[in-house]
Motif scaffolding. Structure first.
Motif, PDB file in Angstrom:
ATOM      1  N   GLU A  89       0.844  -1.202   0.000  1.00  9.92           N
ATOM      2  CA  GLU A  89       0.000   0.000   0.000  1.00  9.92           C
ATOM      3  C   GLU A  89       0.876   1.248   0.000  1.00  9.92           C
ATOM      4  OE1 GLU A  89      -3.181   2.407  -0.279  1.00  9.92           O
ATOM      5  OE2 GLU A  89      -3.250   0.219  -0.425  1.00  9.92           O
ATOM      6  N   ASN A  90       1.963   1.207   0.755  1.00  7.65           N
ATOM      7  CA  ASN A  90       2.896   2.337   0.762  1.00  7.65           C
ATOM      8  C   ASN A  90       3.516   2.544  -0.617  1.00  7.65           C
ATOM      9  OD1 ASN A  90       2.410   2.793   3.471  1.00  7.65           O
ATOM     10  ND2 ASN A  90       4.185   1.648   4.160  1.00  7.65           N
ATOM     11  N   VAL A  91       3.880   1.448  -1.281  1.00  9.21           N
ATOM     12  CA  VAL A  91       4.441   1.536  -2.632  1.00  9.21           C
ATOM     13  C   VAL A  91       3.414   2.134  -3.590  1.00  9.21           C
ATOM     14  CG1 VAL A  91       5.233   0.165  -4.613  1.00  9.21           C
ATOM     15  CG2 VAL A  91       6.117  -0.329  -2.319  1.00  9.21           C
ATOM     16  N   VAL A  92       2.158   1.682  -3.471  1.00 13.47           N
ATOM     17  CA  VAL A  92       1.087   2.214  -4.332  1.00 13.47           C
ATOM     18  C   VAL A  92       0.925   3.709  -4.096  1.00 13.47           C
ATOM     19  CG1 VAL A  92      -1.425   2.187  -4.732  1.00 13.47           C
ATOM     20  CG2 VAL A  92      -0.160   0.035  -4.607  1.00 13.47           C
ATOM     21  N   GLN A  93       0.936   4.141  -2.840  1.00 11.38           N
ATOM     22  CA  GLN A  93       0.806   5.565  -2.531  1.00 11.38           C
ATOM     23  C   GLN A  93       1.963   6.367  -3.127  1.00 11.38           C
ATOM     24  OE1 GLN A  93       0.327   5.849   1.717  1.00 11.38           O
ATOM     25  NE2 GLN A  93      -1.748   4.983   1.673  1.00 11.38           N
ATOM     26  N   GLU A  94       3.169   5.834  -3.056  1.00  8.46           N
ATOM     27  CA  GLU A  94       4.330   6.503  -3.655  1.00  8.46           C
ATOM     28  C   GLU A  94       4.188   6.576  -5.172  1.00  8.46           C
ATOM     29  OE1 GLU A  94       6.883   8.142  -2.214  1.00  8.46           O
ATOM     30  OE2 GLU A  94       5.741   7.798  -0.365  1.00  8.46           O
ATOM     31  N   LEU A  95       3.678   5.501  -5.778  1.00  6.38           N
ATOM     32  CA  LEU A  95       3.467   5.496  -7.224  1.00  6.38           C
ATOM     33  C   LEU A  95       2.391   6.494  -7.636  1.00  6.38           C
ATOM     34  CD1 LEU A  95       3.735   1.685  -8.008  1.00  6.38           C
ATOM     35  CD2 LEU A  95       5.354   3.478  -8.676  1.00  6.38           C
ATOM     36  N   VAL A  96       1.346   6.628  -6.831  1.00  3.71           N
ATOM     37  CA  VAL A  96       0.295   7.614  -7.117  1.00  3.71           C
ATOM     38  C   VAL A  96       0.883   9.025  -7.061  1.00  3.71           C
ATOM     39  CG1 VAL A  96      -1.835   8.647  -6.190  1.00  3.71           C
ATOM     40  CG2 VAL A  96      -1.658   6.166  -6.421  1.00  3.71           C
ATOM     41  N   LYS A  97       1.715   9.291  -6.047  1.00  9.60           N
ATOM     42  CA  LYS A  97       2.366  10.604  -5.942  1.00  9.60           C
ATOM     43  C   LYS A  97       3.263  10.860  -7.152  1.00  9.60           C
ATOM     44  CE  LYS A  97       2.562  10.752  -0.892  1.00  9.60           C
ATOM     45  NZ  LYS A  97       3.471  10.693   0.280  1.00  9.60           N
ATOM     46  N   GLU A  98       4.031   9.853  -7.528  1.00  8.10           N
ATOM     47  CA  GLU A  98       4.929   9.985  -8.684  1.00  8.10           C
ATOM     48  C   GLU A  98       4.121  10.220  -9.959  1.00  8.10           C
ATOM     49  OE1 GLU A  98       8.526  10.235 -10.683  1.00  8.10           O
ATOM     50  OE2 GLU A  98       8.156  10.204  -8.529  1.00  8.10           O
ATOM     51  N   ASN A  99       3.004   9.513 -10.083  1.00  2.09           N
ATOM     52  CA  ASN A  99       2.130   9.677 -11.253  1.00  2.09           C
ATOM     53  C   ASN A  99       1.608  11.119 -11.330  1.00  2.09           C
ATOM     54  OD1 ASN A  99       0.655   9.000 -13.541  1.00  2.09           O
ATOM     55  ND2 ASN A  99      -1.046   8.132 -12.368  1.00  2.09           N
TER      56      ASN A  99
END
Length: 117
Positions: A89-99
């Protein structure tokens, strides 16, 4: 439920008078499923007389210990999976921020139309 007790050399054994009015002696199981497991039974059981079917295990079911061990392993695995899910979930949140950053960067470089990456 056993209600009285008598002393043994190393531990206390509970006993009860069975429904036939006889003391229910302690025995050890000779079955494959419960080898050596101690129980109390009707005083008439092994004498070939009619018995009252009184029966009470003294020793806990060894299968219960196995089940407890399995439950403990499953709970440990559940905790490990929960931690892994939190990490993902943390990785997904980081990917959303990067996106979002990439979308903003793409938009700021002169493109008038917003597109999803």
């Amino acid at each position: 439920m056993p209600s009285s007790s008598s002393a043994s050399s190393t531990f206390q054994i509970e006993y009860q008078i069975c429904n036939c009015g006889k003391p229910s002696p302690m025995r050890k199981s000779k079955t494959k499923e419960n080898p050596g497991r101690r129980f109390l039974g009707c005083g008439n059981y092994e004498k070939g007389k009619k018995n009252c079917d009184y029966f009470y295990w003294i020793d806990p079911d060894p299968k219960d210990k196995e089940m407890d061990d399995k439950i403990e392993v499953l709970q440990s695995e559940k905790r490990a999976l929960h931690l892994k899910c939190q990490e993902m979930e943390n990785v997904v949140q980081e990917l959303v921020k990067e996106n979002k950053k990439l979308k903003k960067k793409f938009f700021l470089h002169g493109k008038k139309k917003f597109i999803n990456l």
